[in-house]
Design an enzyme around this catalytic site. Structure first.
Site, PDB file in Angstrom:
ATOM      1  N   ALA A   1       0.840  -1.171   0.174  1.00  0.00           N
ATOM      2  CA  ALA A   1      -0.120   0.003   0.094  1.00  0.00           C
ATOM      3  C   ALA A   1       0.865   1.233  -0.112  1.00  0.00           C
ATOM      4  CB  ALA A   1      -0.889   0.094   1.203  1.00  0.00           C
TER       5      ALA A   1
ATOM      6  N   SER B   1      -0.539  12.857   0.901  1.00  0.00           N
ATOM      7  CA  SER B   1      -1.001  12.682  -0.503  1.00  0.00           C
ATOM      8  C   SER B   1      -0.924  13.952  -1.011  1.00  0.00           C
ATOM      9  CB  SER B   1      -2.276  12.176  -0.697  1.00  0.00           C
ATOM     10  OG  SER B   1      -2.794  12.152  -1.913  1.00  0.00           O
TER      11      SER B   1
ATOM     12  N   HIS C   1      -2.255  14.932  -3.558  1.00  0.00           N
ATOM     13  CA  HIS C   1      -3.471  15.214  -3.910  1.00  0.00           C
ATOM     14  C   HIS C   1      -4.307  16.156  -3.168  1.00  0.00           C
ATOM     15  CE1 HIS C   1      -4.090  12.699  -7.748  1.00  0.00           C
ATOM     16  NE2 HIS C   1      -3.523  11.856  -7.305  1.00  0.00           N
TER      17      HIS C   1
ATOM     18  N   ASP D   1      -4.582  13.166 -11.665  1.00  0.00           N
ATOM     19  CA  ASP D   1      -4.280  11.636 -12.222  1.00  0.00           C
ATOM     20  C   ASP D   1      -5.222  11.813 -13.534  1.00  0.00           C
ATOM     21  OD1 ASP D   1      -2.994  10.756 -10.072  1.00  0.00           O
ATOM     22  OD2 ASP D   1      -4.720   9.814  -9.433  1.00  0.00           O
TER      23      ASP D   1
ATOM     24  N   GLU E   1       4.435   6.539 -11.934  1.00  0.00           N
ATOM     25  CA  GLU E   1       3.188   6.765 -12.105  1.00  0.00           C
ATOM     26  C   GLU E   1       3.001   8.003 -13.271  1.00  0.00           C
ATOM     27  OE1 GLU E   1       0.792   8.129  -8.593  1.00  0.00           O
ATOM     28  OE2 GLU E   1       1.127   6.246  -7.593  1.00  0.00           O
TER      29      GLU E   1
ATOM     30  N   HIS F   1       0.102  10.738 -12.959  1.00  0.00           N
ATOM     31  CA  HIS F   1       0.049  11.406 -11.879  1.00  0.00           C
ATOM     32  C   HIS F   1       0.867  12.697 -12.116  1.00  0.00           C
ATOM     33  CE1 HIS F   1      -0.196  12.420  -7.438  1.00  0.00           C
ATOM     34  NE2 HIS F   1       0.642  13.357  -7.924  1.00  0.00           N
TER      35      HIS F   1
HETATM   36 ZN   LIG Z   1      -2.139  10.490  -8.307  1.00  0.00          ZN
END
Ligand SMILES: [Zn+2]
Length: 208
Positions: free
Chosen positions: A112, A122, A124, A131, A174, A177
């Site tokens: 995780a 995060s 975000h 994303d 990623e 992202h």
């Molecule tokens: Zn992201």
């Protein structure tokens, strides 16, 4: 406020220029870390990673400048018949807590932590991360994924967790992202190939 000199800075007392190990010329400068109401800024750039967290009540949506930059970018991409949408933008502390917990339940804490952030950590939650289109690894091989990697810096974005930098950013690659940092810093990072962690000389590691 906390002022600190970061160890990777190329500062000399006389303000002269030194060469980094890779041979590129860097100008002397000191980066300033500030903690304002529990939020970390370095040279005015907000930082959220495994080392630096955000308070529970921080953030209330996507940053308007970042959103505007995305809209310009996606409309330019559309002229090349590419389609981009934000599938995840701002995530609150509590939303992230639920997301992270579900990863823990499915995959265990260690896995995780490679793919999801603990609440408060995060990017975000900053309102500056998005994303794009999907969170599948195959996004990197799509026309949109390739275009984003090549062009997002022109609009002020960086691919925040690039390939081969997992040990530095704390996250696997990623391709979807992106993080808004403004056009000047995005250009600098695009040219140097550095992550935010490398550029600012910080780490991304959970302390607890
Ligand atoms: Zn992201």
């Amino acid at each position: 406020m906390i002022y600190a000199r970061i160890k990777s800075c190329k500062k000399l007392d006389d303000g002269s220029v030194i060469r980094s190990p890779s041979g590129s010329t860097v100008t002397a400068e000191t980066k300033k870390i500030e903690n304002i109401d529990g939020v970390t800024y370095i040279d005015g750039v907000i930082i959220a990673n495994k080392t630096y967290s955000l308070p529970e009540d921080f953030g209330d949506g996507l940053d308007s400048e970042a959103l505007e930059a995305f809209e310009i970018m996606s409309s330019d991409a559309a002229e090349e018949d590419l389609w981009m949408e934000i599938i995840s933008g701002f995530r609150s502390y509590y939303t992230q807590a639920v997301t992270y917990q579900s990863f823990c339940n499915d995959r265990g804490t260690e896995e995780a932590d490679r793919v999801s952030a603990r609440p408060g950590h995060s990017e975000h939650q900053t309102g500056l991360a998005m994303d794009i289109n999907s969170t599948w690894f195959t996004f990197a091989d799509t026309a949109e994924g390739k275009w984003l990697k090549q062009n997002c810096w022109k609009y002020g974005f960086i691919i925040r967790y690039p390939e081969g930098k997992e040990d530095i950013t704390g996250y696997q690659y990623e391709s979807w992202h992106i993080r808004y940092v403004g056009r000047e810093l995005a250009k600098t990072l695009h040219e140097s190939g550095e992550t935010l962690e490398e550029y600012f000389g910080i780490d991304s590691v959970y302390r607890e």
